[in-house]
Design a protein around this motif. Structure first.
Motif, PDB file in Angstrom:
ATOM      1  N   PHE A   1       1.015  -1.128  -0.103  1.00 36.27           N
ATOM      2  CA  PHE A   1       0.013   0.044   0.012  1.00 36.27           C
ATOM      3  C   PHE A   1       0.996   1.274  -0.023  1.00 36.27           C
ATOM      4  CE2 PHE A   1      -2.529   2.964   2.649  1.00 36.27           C
ATOM      5  CZ  PHE A   1      -3.473   3.186   1.647  1.00 36.27           C
ATOM      6  N   GLU A   2       2.002   1.298   0.809  1.00 33.38           N
ATOM      7  CA  GLU A   2       2.685   2.326   0.941  1.00 33.38           C
ATOM      8  C   GLU A   2       3.581   2.805  -0.535  1.00 33.38           C
ATOM      9  OE1 GLU A   2       6.410   3.962   3.703  1.00 33.38           O
ATOM     10  OE2 GLU A   2       5.695   2.222   4.101  1.00 33.38           O
ATOM     11  N   LYS A   3       3.996   1.564  -0.985  1.00 36.09           N
ATOM     12  CA  LYS A   3       4.531   1.581  -2.303  1.00 36.09           C
ATOM     13  C   LYS A   3       3.516   2.587  -3.304  1.00 36.09           C
ATOM     14  CE  LYS A   3       7.654   0.782  -5.647  1.00 36.09           C
ATOM     15  NZ  LYS A   3       8.433   1.887  -6.268  1.00 36.09           N
ATOM     16  N   SER A   4       2.487   2.092  -3.212  1.00 34.46           N
ATOM     17  CA  SER A   4       1.502   2.879  -4.197  1.00 34.46           C
ATOM     18  C   SER A   4       1.398   4.520  -3.889  1.00 34.46           C
ATOM     19  CB  SER A   4      -0.048   2.304  -4.051  1.00 34.46           C
ATOM     20  OG  SER A   4      -0.814   2.846  -2.743  1.00 34.46           O
ATOM     21  N   PHE A   5       1.800   4.884  -2.897  1.00 38.26           N
ATOM     22  CA  PHE A   5       1.984   6.470  -2.647  1.00 38.26           C
ATOM     23  C   PHE A   5       3.269   7.052  -3.144  1.00 38.26           C
ATOM     24  CE2 PHE A   5      -1.574   5.351  -0.014  1.00 38.26           C
ATOM     25  CZ  PHE A   5      -2.312   6.227  -0.356  1.00 38.26           C
ATOM     26  N   LEU A   6       4.545   6.047  -2.847  1.00 34.21           N
ATOM     27  CA  LEU A   6       5.669   6.333  -3.110  1.00 34.21           C
ATOM     28  C   LEU A   6       6.360   5.977  -4.641  1.00 34.21           C
ATOM     29  CD1 LEU A   6       7.146   5.351   0.545  1.00 34.21           C
ATOM     30  CD2 LEU A   6       6.454   7.468  -0.374  1.00 34.21           C
ATOM     31  N   GLY A   7       5.589   5.669  -5.334  1.00 29.41           N
ATOM     32  CA  GLY A   7       5.882   5.448  -6.754  1.00 29.41           C
ATOM     33  C   GLY A   7       7.392   4.883  -7.138  1.00 29.41           C
ATOM     34  N   GLU A   8       8.343   6.199  -7.351  1.00 25.95           N
ATOM     35  CA  GLU A   8       9.575   5.819  -7.792  1.00 25.95           C
ATOM     36  C   GLU A   8      10.630   5.432  -6.772  1.00 25.95           C
ATOM     37  OE1 GLU A   8      10.550   5.759 -10.981  1.00 25.95           O
ATOM     38  OE2 GLU A   8       8.368   5.951 -11.358  1.00 25.95           O
ATOM     39  N   THR A   9      10.081   5.468  -5.516  1.00 28.91           N
ATOM     40  CA  THR A   9      11.255   5.260  -4.129  1.00 28.91           C
ATOM     41  C   THR A   9      11.332   3.775  -4.518  1.00 28.91           C
ATOM     42  OG1 THR A   9      10.093   6.898  -2.724  1.00 28.91           O
ATOM     43  CG2 THR A   9      11.274   4.963  -1.704  1.00 28.91           C
ATOM     44  N   PRO A  10      12.576   3.462  -4.346  1.00 27.59           N
ATOM     45  CA  PRO A  10      12.951   1.821  -4.538  1.00 27.59           C
ATOM     46  C   PRO A  10      12.162   0.931  -3.421  1.00 27.59           C
ATOM     47  CG  PRO A  10      14.863   3.087  -4.637  1.00 27.59           C
ATOM     48  CD  PRO A  10      13.600   4.083  -4.101  1.00 27.59           C
ATOM     49  N   LEU A  11      11.812  -0.183  -3.862  1.00 25.02           N
ATOM     50  CA  LEU A  11      11.171  -0.994  -2.996  1.00 25.02           C
ATOM     51  C   LEU A  11      11.957  -1.264  -1.874  1.00 25.02           C
ATOM     52  CD1 LEU A  11       8.568  -2.659  -2.275  1.00 25.02           C
ATOM     53  CD2 LEU A  11       9.527  -4.512  -3.723  1.00 25.02           C
TER      54      LEU A  11
END
Length: 132
Positions: free
Chosen positions: A15-25
């Motif tokens: 869910f957080e990744k969906s907001f942080l787009g380009e931030t590396p996993l």
């Protein structure tokens, strides 16, 4: 940590990744691991990395079963829940189908809405039928 708790952490990171787009996993996972609020174990890491390594396939499976909807109309929470479950259904053979669906519904009830949970149950049920 129970498997349910681990799935919940995997959902939160997804869910957080969906907001942080380009931030590396890896950066998001590391941040969660450093937090006092999350226990990030190997199951969580394997699940989250598996989701994003197979994201195109997972999203295509979800999109195919959305009746009268498109994925961009779903809440980010509902989409993240389904991504975790579809990863387990399609790529994690050790998770029984019923468990993956039930866990997704329970997480959706906690983080989304009852209506989302019901819709998620139907979509995942349709995906599970295709698997067998």
């Amino acid at each position: 940590m129970t498997r349910h708790e681990a799935r919940e952490v995997a959902f939160i990171i997804t869910f957080e990744k969906s907001f942080l787009g380009e931030t590396p996993l890896d950066e998001i996972i590391e941040s969660a691991a450093e937090s006092e609020f999350f226990d990030v174990n190997n199951f969580v890491i394997r699940t989250v990395k598996g989701i994003f390594e197979n994201l195109e396939s997972i999203d295509a499976m979800i999109e195919k079963k959305l009746v009268g909807w498109s994925s961009n109309r779903l809440s980010r929470a509902a989409m993240a829940v389904m991504r975790v479950a579809v990863y387990e259904l399609a790529f994690a053979d050790e998770v029984p189908v019923g468990v993956a669906i039930n866990e997704a519904v329970e997480i959706a009830k906690k983080y989304a809405t009852v209506e989302d949970a019901s819709y998620i149950n139907g979509v995942l049920g349709a995906i599970a039928k295709d698997k067998h």
